[in-house]
Motif scaffolding. Sequence first.
Motif, PDB file in Angstrom:
ATOM      1  N   ALA A 293       0.974  -1.185   0.003  1.00  0.00           N
ATOM      2  CA  ALA A 293      -0.023  -0.057   0.084  1.00  0.00           C
ATOM      3  C   ALA A 293       0.897   1.221   0.080  1.00  0.00           C
ATOM      4  O   ALA A 293       1.064   1.991   0.885  1.00  0.00           O
ATOM      5  CB  ALA A 293      -0.915  -0.015   1.200  1.00  0.00           C
ATOM      6  N   ASN A 295       0.500   4.174  -1.729  1.00  0.00           N
ATOM      7  CA  ASN A 295      -0.072   5.544  -1.567  1.00  0.00           C
ATOM      8  C   ASN A 295      -0.627   5.712  -0.204  1.00  0.00           C
ATOM      9  O   ASN A 295      -0.637   6.934   0.124  1.00  0.00           O
ATOM     10  CB  ASN A 295      -1.054   5.387  -2.756  1.00  0.00           C
ATOM     11  CG  ASN A 295      -0.476   5.641  -4.091  1.00  0.00           C
ATOM     12  OD1 ASN A 295       0.190   6.202  -4.450  1.00  0.00           O
ATOM     13  ND2 ASN A 295      -0.970   4.434  -4.719  1.00  0.00           N
ATOM     14  N   SER A 380      -6.496   4.051  -0.783  1.00  0.00           N
ATOM     15  CA  SER A 380      -6.573   2.409  -0.743  1.00  0.00           C
ATOM     16  C   SER A 380      -7.100   1.655  -1.668  1.00  0.00           C
ATOM     17  O   SER A 380      -6.770   0.572  -1.861  1.00  0.00           O
ATOM     18  CB  SER A 380      -7.581   1.799   0.694  1.00  0.00           C
ATOM     19  OG  SER A 380      -8.971   2.621   0.683  1.00  0.00           O
ATOM     20  N   ASP A 383      -4.444   1.533  -4.149  1.00  0.00           N
ATOM     21  CA  ASP A 383      -3.447   0.432  -3.982  1.00  0.00           C
ATOM     22  C   ASP A 383      -3.879  -1.109  -4.178  1.00  0.00           C
ATOM     23  O   ASP A 383      -3.337  -1.820  -4.623  1.00  0.00           O
ATOM     24  CB  ASP A 383      -2.992   0.599  -2.626  1.00  0.00           C
ATOM     25  CG  ASP A 383      -2.306   1.990  -2.255  1.00  0.00           C
ATOM     26  OD1 ASP A 383      -1.547   2.401  -3.193  1.00  0.00           O
ATOM     27  OD2 ASP A 383      -2.224   2.474  -1.274  1.00  0.00           O
ATOM     28  N   ALA A 389       2.379  -0.411  -8.971  1.00  0.00           N
ATOM     29  CA  ALA A 389       2.556   0.298  -7.502  1.00  0.00           C
ATOM     30  C   ALA A 389       3.520   1.357  -7.491  1.00  0.00           C
ATOM     31  O   ALA A 389       4.782   1.315  -7.733  1.00  0.00           O
ATOM     32  CB  ALA A 389       3.158  -1.017  -6.791  1.00  0.00           C
ATOM     33  N   THR A 391       4.176   5.876  -5.662  1.00  0.00           N
ATOM     34  CA  THR A 391       3.547   6.623  -4.818  1.00  0.00           C
ATOM     35  C   THR A 391       3.084   8.043  -5.296  1.00  0.00           C
ATOM     36  O   THR A 391       2.786   8.996  -4.545  1.00  0.00           O
ATOM     37  CB  THR A 391       4.756   6.905  -3.730  1.00  0.00           C
ATOM     38  OG1 THR A 391       5.745   7.588  -4.324  1.00  0.00           O
ATOM     39  CG2 THR A 391       5.000   5.715  -2.879  1.00  0.00           C
TER      40      THR A 391
END
Length: 516
Positions: A293, A295, A380, A383, A389, A391
Motif C-alpha cells: 500500500a 499510496n 486504499s 493500492d 505500484a 507513490t
Amino acid sequence: MAGLNVLFEHAAGYGLFAVKEFEETGMLLPEVEASVTDLSKFNSIVHLVGFAPFKTGANALENMNAVSEGIVTEDLQLFLDTNLPSKRKKVTVGVSEPKLGAAISEALGVKCQHSGAVPEIIRGLRLHFPNMVKGFTPVASGKAQLGLGHSYSRCKVKFNVNKSDNMIIQSIALLDQLDKDINTFSMRIREWYSYHFPELVKICPNNYMYARCTQVVRNRKEMTEEVVPQLEEILMDSAKAQAVYDASKSSMGMDISPLDLINIDMFAKRVVALSEYRTSLQNYLKDKMGAVAPNLGELVGDTVAARLISHAGSLTNLAKYPASTVQILGAEKALFRALKTRGNTPKYGLLFHSTFIGRAGAKNKGRISRYLANKCSIASRIDCFSETANTVFGEKLRQQVEERLKFYETGEIPRKNADVMKEAMEESVEVQAKLDKKKKKKKKRKAESEENGDTTLDTSQLDVDEPPKKKKKRKHQDEMNGNGDSTLDLNDTEDSKSAKKKKKKKNKEMEMEIAA
C-alpha cells in the motif's frame, strides 16, 4: 402441480434429486425436518434422478471453485440439461446458494429456490448421500471430501489476495507488543539499577541508551575515565558522558554485589536486543507497506496505514469501506456509547495519530479528519485495485490535504480534485515508463552477463581440447624466451630460410628443363 428438483454438490460429483409432493412437503415443513434423520422416511420423499461424478481431482476443484463464486460451469450446465425434464416452466430447482441459483436461472431459464423446505432437504442429502447413490460408500465419500477439502483450502491460501496484507497485520501487532514489553522491561531495569546508581536516570532518560549505559558503567565505584569515550558514543553528547562520570564519584547509591551486577547486565542485554529488533521490524514494515500500500503509506504514514489495514482485516476490506467508516475506525466503543446515550459521536479513530489532525485547530479537527478519511479511502482503492505500484497518487493526495489545512487557516482556495488527479495520472504514466525501461535494462544486462559467462566457458574448453604436443612446444618456446636463449630461435629461423631458397632454385631448374 410444480415439481421440485434439488441440486446437491458433493466432493465426488453433482447429484440431482426429485422431491415427491412438493406442495405438501413445502406446507408440512416440521414433518420434513423430522424425516431428515430417518433414511427410510427420507427415501419416501426424495429419490435420485441423476449423478455425474467428477473425472479427476483437478476437475472437482475447478467445479467447487466455480460453485463457491456462483458460476455455472460447462459440466454443471450439461448435467442439468440432460437430467431436467423438457418442460422447464413447470420445474423448480432447489439450490443452497442464491447467487448460484441466479446464475442457473440465467443460463438455463429455470426457476430456482433456496428457501422453504430446500435447506432441510439439502441437510438430509448431506447426511444420507452415500447411501442414496449405488456403488458409493461412506468411506469413499469421506476420502473424496477430505481430498477436495485439502486441495480447496490450499488453493484459497495460494491465491489469497490478502496474503501480503497478513504480513503487515502480524508485524504491526508484534510492533505494538514489543513497545509494551520494552517499556515494561525498561522500567524494571531502571528500578533495579537505581538502587546502585540513582543519578543515571536523570542524566539519561532514553530507555535504549539507559540500558546500554548500564552495560558500560556496571559498578560505578570501578568506573574510570577510559569509559567516558564509550559513553560519548552511546549518549551522543560529551557533556552528558562527563556528567555520568562525575555523578558516579559522588553517588548516593548503595553498594552492589558481583552476582547482582551479572543479572542486571544479562537483563540489559535482553532489553538492548529487543530495542534493536524493534528498529529492524520497523524497517521491514516500511518496506512491506511500500510494496502493498504505497499510496496509503505516503498519505498518512506507514504505522497509521498499517493500523488501518489491521483493523479492517485486509486491504480489500479497507478499500470497500466508505469514507465515513474509515473516519471512525478504532473508535467503535465511543460511537456505540454515543448512540446509546444520544451524545456526540466521535470525530476520528485511528486517524487521530496522523500529523494532519494534530496540526489542525480545535474547530477544524473534525473537518480535516473527514477530508483525510475521504483521501484515505481513495488511496486504499488505488493500492488495492491498480496493477502498478508507485507513490504518485499518495503524494498528490497528501498535497491536497496540506492545501485544505491552509484553506482552513488562511482561506487560500485549494486546487480542484479533477485537476490534481489528471496531473497524477500523467506523472504515474511517466514513472511507470521509467520503471519499465529500468527493468528492460536489467534484463539485457543479465542476458549479456550470461552470454559472457558462456563464452568464457567455451574458450576454456578449447584450451583443454588442444593436443598436448602443441602445448609442450609452446611451453618450451616460452621457457626458452623467458631465459633469454634467443640464439637458438634465430638459428632455427635461418636454417628454415635457407631450406626454402634451395627448394625454389630446384623448382626453377626443373621448369627451365621442361621448357627446353
